[in-house]
Design a protein around this motif. Structure first.
Motif, PDB file in Angstrom:
ATOM      1  N   VAL A 154       0.841  -1.195   0.000  1.00  0.00           N
ATOM      2  CA  VAL A 154       0.000   0.000   0.000  1.00  0.00           C
ATOM      3  C   VAL A 154       0.879   1.249   0.000  1.00  0.00           C
ATOM      4  O   VAL A 154       0.609   2.221  -0.721  1.00  0.00           O
ATOM      5  N   THR A 155       1.939   1.216   0.777  1.00  0.00           N
ATOM      6  CA  THR A 155       2.874   2.344   0.808  1.00  0.00           C
ATOM      7  C   THR A 155       3.535   2.528  -0.553  1.00  0.00           C
ATOM      8  O   THR A 155       3.696   3.662  -1.034  1.00  0.00           O
ATOM      9  N   ALA A 156       3.912   1.437  -1.180  1.00  0.00           N
ATOM     10  CA  ALA A 156       4.531   1.511  -2.505  1.00  0.00           C
ATOM     11  C   ALA A 156       3.567   2.116  -3.523  1.00  0.00           C
ATOM     12  O   ALA A 156       3.979   2.896  -4.399  1.00  0.00           O
ATOM     13  N   GLU A 157       2.297   1.781  -3.402  1.00  0.00           N
ATOM     14  CA  GLU A 157       1.300   2.347  -4.306  1.00  0.00           C
ATOM     15  C   GLU A 157       1.177   3.859  -4.097  1.00  0.00           C
ATOM     16  O   GLU A 157       1.046   4.623  -5.059  1.00  0.00           O
ATOM     17  N   LEU A 158       1.233   4.274  -2.840  1.00  0.00           N
ATOM     18  CA  LEU A 158       1.187   5.708  -2.542  1.00  0.00           C
ATOM     19  C   LEU A 158       2.395   6.419  -3.123  1.00  0.00           C
ATOM     20  O   LEU A 158       2.266   7.484  -3.739  1.00  0.00           O
ATOM     21  N   PHE A 159       3.566   5.843  -2.948  1.00  0.00           N
ATOM     22  CA  PHE A 159       4.784   6.458  -3.455  1.00  0.00           C
ATOM     23  C   PHE A 159       4.764   6.542  -4.992  1.00  0.00           C
ATOM     24  O   PHE A 159       5.236   7.527  -5.576  1.00  0.00           O
ATOM     25  N   LYS A 160       4.233   5.517  -5.636  1.00  0.00           N
ATOM     26  CA  LYS A 160       4.136   5.526  -7.094  1.00  0.00           C
ATOM     27  C   LYS A 160       3.204   6.645  -7.562  1.00  0.00           C
ATOM     28  O   LYS A 160       3.493   7.345  -8.539  1.00  0.00           O
ATOM     29  N   TRP A 161       2.092   6.810  -6.851  1.00  0.00           N
ATOM     30  CA  TRP A 161       1.159   7.910  -7.163  1.00  0.00           C
ATOM     31  C   TRP A 161       1.865   9.251  -7.025  1.00  0.00           C
ATOM     32  O   TRP A 161       1.721  10.135  -7.880  1.00  0.00           O
TER      33      TRP A 161
END
Length: 231
Positions: A154-161
């Motif tokens: 979930v954190t990785a998805e946020l960082f990608k965004w």
């Protein structure tokens, strides 16, 4: 014998420090000075009897983990983060307040045990232009609300965004230029904005820009956690 007496004797902290000073002066006190002061080859943890400490009773209370989460409103998170940016500490604290603070107000324990002001040190990329404080605050909340086996993704998805979106989208007061950060670091996010606009770090426009990024990050984080729990 004196050696046996020394083994049975306990010392106050003042006595221990006094004996340490005597040893430094060259007087042989090996028979009475505790080994943690004289031994160089073996380090020992001082016992509470020797240091004469008073320990609090160990608490058996612990908050459930992950912290119980309830659905939050994305727009409320944005508004709260934007306002919080200008209140005691910048982007990291703003995101923590927008999510953990809102949950504390609405749900109470254990979210109300988080000292929101403790995250003011995340401003300015934790004072080193490193990880954007907004992301640091968001990652903290994700780690509290989502089990560790899923929090990383979930954190990785946020960082990608964050590194693929022109920010800030949320601009309730000052209309600013938007930029897509080259990395998750503050220096690459704010730096690009300053390079593009020519604003100084202390300019009101720059502050409004980072407040907007905090708002966008808080909103996206709420969206991700809501989705994780199908709320």
């Amino acid at each position: 014998m004196a050696g046996n007496d020394a083994q049975e004797k306990t010392y106050t902290r003042r006595e221990v420090l006094k004996m340490a000073g005597t040893a430094a002066a060259g007087i042989a006190v090996a028979s009475v000075v505790p080994s943690f002061l004289t031994g160089c080859s073996k380090k020992e943890i001082p016992s509470k009897e020797v240091l004469d400490y008073e320990y609090m009773e160990k608490s058996e209370d612990a908050a459930p983990y992950p912290y119980p989460y309830q659905k939050l409103d994305i727009e409320t998170a944005k508004e709260r983060a934007y306002a919080g940016f200008f209140n005691k500490g910048g982007c990291c604290r703003a995101v923590i307040d927008a999510i953990a603070g809102e949950l504390a107000d609405q749900a109470g324990y254990p979210w109300n045990q988080i000292p929101v002001n403790a995250f003011a040190n995340g401003a300015g990329g934790f004072g080193a232009a490193s990880l954007c404080g907004s992301l640091g605050g968001a990652a903290t909340v994700i780690g509290l609300a989502i089990p560790p086996e899923d929090a990383a993704s979930v954190t990785a998805e946020l960082f990608k965004w964050y590194t693929s979106t022109e920010l800030p989208v949320y601009q309730p007061e000052v209309k600013n230029e938007t930029v897509t950060a080259a990395s998750v670091d503050c220096k690459d996010s704010v730096g690009l904005f300053i390079q593009k606009t020519g604003y100084a770090m202390d300019a009101p426009e720059r502050k409004a820009r980072c407040a907007g990024v905090a708002a966008d990050t808080a909103g996206k984080t709420v969206e991700l956690i809501n989705n994780y729990y199908n709320l």
